[in-house]
Design an enzyme around this catalytic site. Structure first.
Site, mmCIF file in Angstrom:
data_model
loop_
_atom_site.group_PDB
_atom_site.id
_atom_site.type_symbol
_atom_site.label_atom_id
_atom_site.label_comp_id
_atom_site.label_asym_id
_atom_site.label_seq_id
_atom_site.Cartn_x
_atom_site.Cartn_y
_atom_site.Cartn_z
ATOM 1 N N CYS A 140 0.861 -1.460 0.109
ATOM 2 C CA CYS A 140 0.039 0.177 0.090
ATOM 3 C C CYS A 140 0.875 1.312 0.000
ATOM 4 C CB CYS A 140 -0.921 -0.039 1.115
ATOM 5 S SG CYS A 140 -2.067 -1.357 1.188
ATOM 6 N N HIS A 277 -3.781 7.018 2.008
ATOM 7 C CA HIS A 277 -4.047 5.604 1.523
ATOM 8 C C HIS A 277 -5.499 5.347 2.418
ATOM 9 C CE1 HIS A 277 -4.231 1.509 0.710
ATOM 10 N NE2 HIS A 277 -3.992 1.195 2.076
ATOM 11 N N ASN A 307 -10.304 -0.371 -0.576
ATOM 12 C CA ASN A 307 -8.842 -0.270 -0.402
ATOM 13 C C ASN A 307 -8.372 -0.893 -1.773
ATOM 14 O OD1 ASN A 307 -6.190 -0.810 0.148
ATOM 15 N ND2 ASN A 307 -6.363 -1.521 2.156
#
Ligand code: UT7
Length: 350
Positions: A140, A277, A307
């Site tokens: 990520c 994020h 996500n």
């Protein structure tokens, strides 16, 4: 040794000392965000759709994560397909052509193939001439790692324009038996064109002001895929200790933002947009609180995108620019944490 540009695509060596800002009237190369683009696959899957398939509910997913829906790529649609579409949009936004690009970095944990790099397929699909192209694996935080590396290529005069892409087809390694993870992820790609700009001739000061990256392998056990070419010979499925990742995310994302503002000698209160994020709305809100940033300074897309790992920050940035909130000249901070654990932050004047 560093370089400055004598003209388009012609880097010229100059002594490092001469590059220091203001010294001998010389300028330095700033790394600016010249263009931003993104792409989301057509297929939208809502929480209600998932609730028909597994033991979950819209209420649980929304209240625990902030996610309402996600996009899933079609069978046969690869990460390089998503990446190339996002990259086209970023090139258009920058007013550049594939032939202008000297470097492509694709941050991904879902490459098309074990090798070669997804980036070379993007290069081929866009028609970018021979140049530097490689993938980067930092989960990520991958987009931020890639931005940092491209920044170094640009400020040392090795390339003038770089494509940095976060692209993920996470739907290919979700465990539909594990309801605590499979509801959280989506597919998509986001891209930026980073360009070298002479600080003296620039119309206004802008570009990357500070970056910060870190990883801690002792925490790898909390978020990983349980496969790999040299271990199981399989791709594996996502495994996550959600509570540990959550705790680390709040702490390290906030710390990373403190770090870049300190490095750039900028007050947190000058930040116009926090573009984090998008893993969990509660993580984002906790970080904003720690950083004393108002909610209306935070770009949130998790409700629509879920996500998307390395793609989530450029996807959110693109959404903020396209809906008119994020404007040229504003001070932006990106920050992320994910598998590694790896985390980081970038402070940039857009
Ligand atoms: O991108 C990389 C970074 N990733 C992250 O930052 C994710 C970090 N972690 C998280 O976002 C959160 O920890 C989760 C959203 C993954 C989980 O939230 P939580 O508040 O930590 O929930 P939990 O795992 O403690 O689960 C609470 C309950 C459990 O039931 P019991 O044991 O209390 O009866 C779970 O079985 O919720 C249950 N549960 C679900 N219920 C309905 C777990 N998943 C689901 C589900 N639907 N999908």
């Amino acid at each position: 040794m560093q370089y400055h540009y004598a003209g388009k695509g012609t880097p010229v060596n100059v002594e490092y000392a001469d590059m220091a800002k203001g010294e001998n009237g010389m300028s330095i190369i700033e790394t600016v965000i010249a263009g931003v683009g993104s792409y989301l696959p057509e297929n939208v899957v809502t929480n209600q759709d998932l609730a028909k398939k597994i033991d979950t509910s819209d209420e649980w997913i929304r209240s625990r994560s902030g996610i309402g829906e996600r996009h899933f790529a079609a069978d046969g649609e690869t990460s390089s397909d998503l990446a190339a579409k996002a990259a086209w949009n970023a090139l258009d936004h920058a007013g550049l052509k594939p032939r202008d690009i000297g470097l492509i970095i694709v941050a991904t944990v879902t490459p098309d193939k074990t090798f070669p790099a997804t980036a070379v397929y993007v290069q081929e699909k866009l028609g970018v001439p021979p140049g530097i192209a490689f993938d980067l694996s930092a989960a990520c935080a991958g987009f931020l790692y890639a931005v940092n590396i491209a920044h170094d290529f640009i400020r040392t005069g090795q390339v003038e324009h770089a494509l940095v892409i976060g692209a993920e087809k996470l739907s290919c390694f979700l465990d539909w038996e594990d309801r605590a993870t499979c509801v959280l992820f989506g597919d998509g790609a986001g891209a930026v064109v980073l360009s070298g700009e002479d600080s003296q001739t620039a119309r206004e000061p802008r570009g990357i002001l500070a970056t910060y990256l870190s990883s801690d392998g002792r925490l790898a056990k909390h978020l990983y895929a349980d496969g790999g070419p040299s271990s199981t010979g399989t791709v594996g499925l996502v495994r996550m200790n959600g509570k540990e990742v959550f705790r680390n995310a709040v702490e390290q994302i906030s710390n990373a933002v403190f770090e870049v503002t300190e490095r750039a000698k900028v007050s947190r209160h000058e930040i116009d947009w926090f573009v984090p994020h998008q893993a969990n709305i509660r993580i984002i809100q906790s970080c904003a609180k720690k950083l004393e940033l108002d909610e209306d300074k935070v770009v949130v897309t998790i409700d629509k995108h879920a996500n998307t790992s390395s793609a989530s920050i450029p996807l959110a940035l693109d959404a903020g620019i396209k809906d008119g909130r994020v404007k040229r000249g504003e001070l932006l901070v990106f920050a992320a944490l994910g598998g590694g654990l790896a985390w980081g932050s970038t402070l940039v004047r857009y």
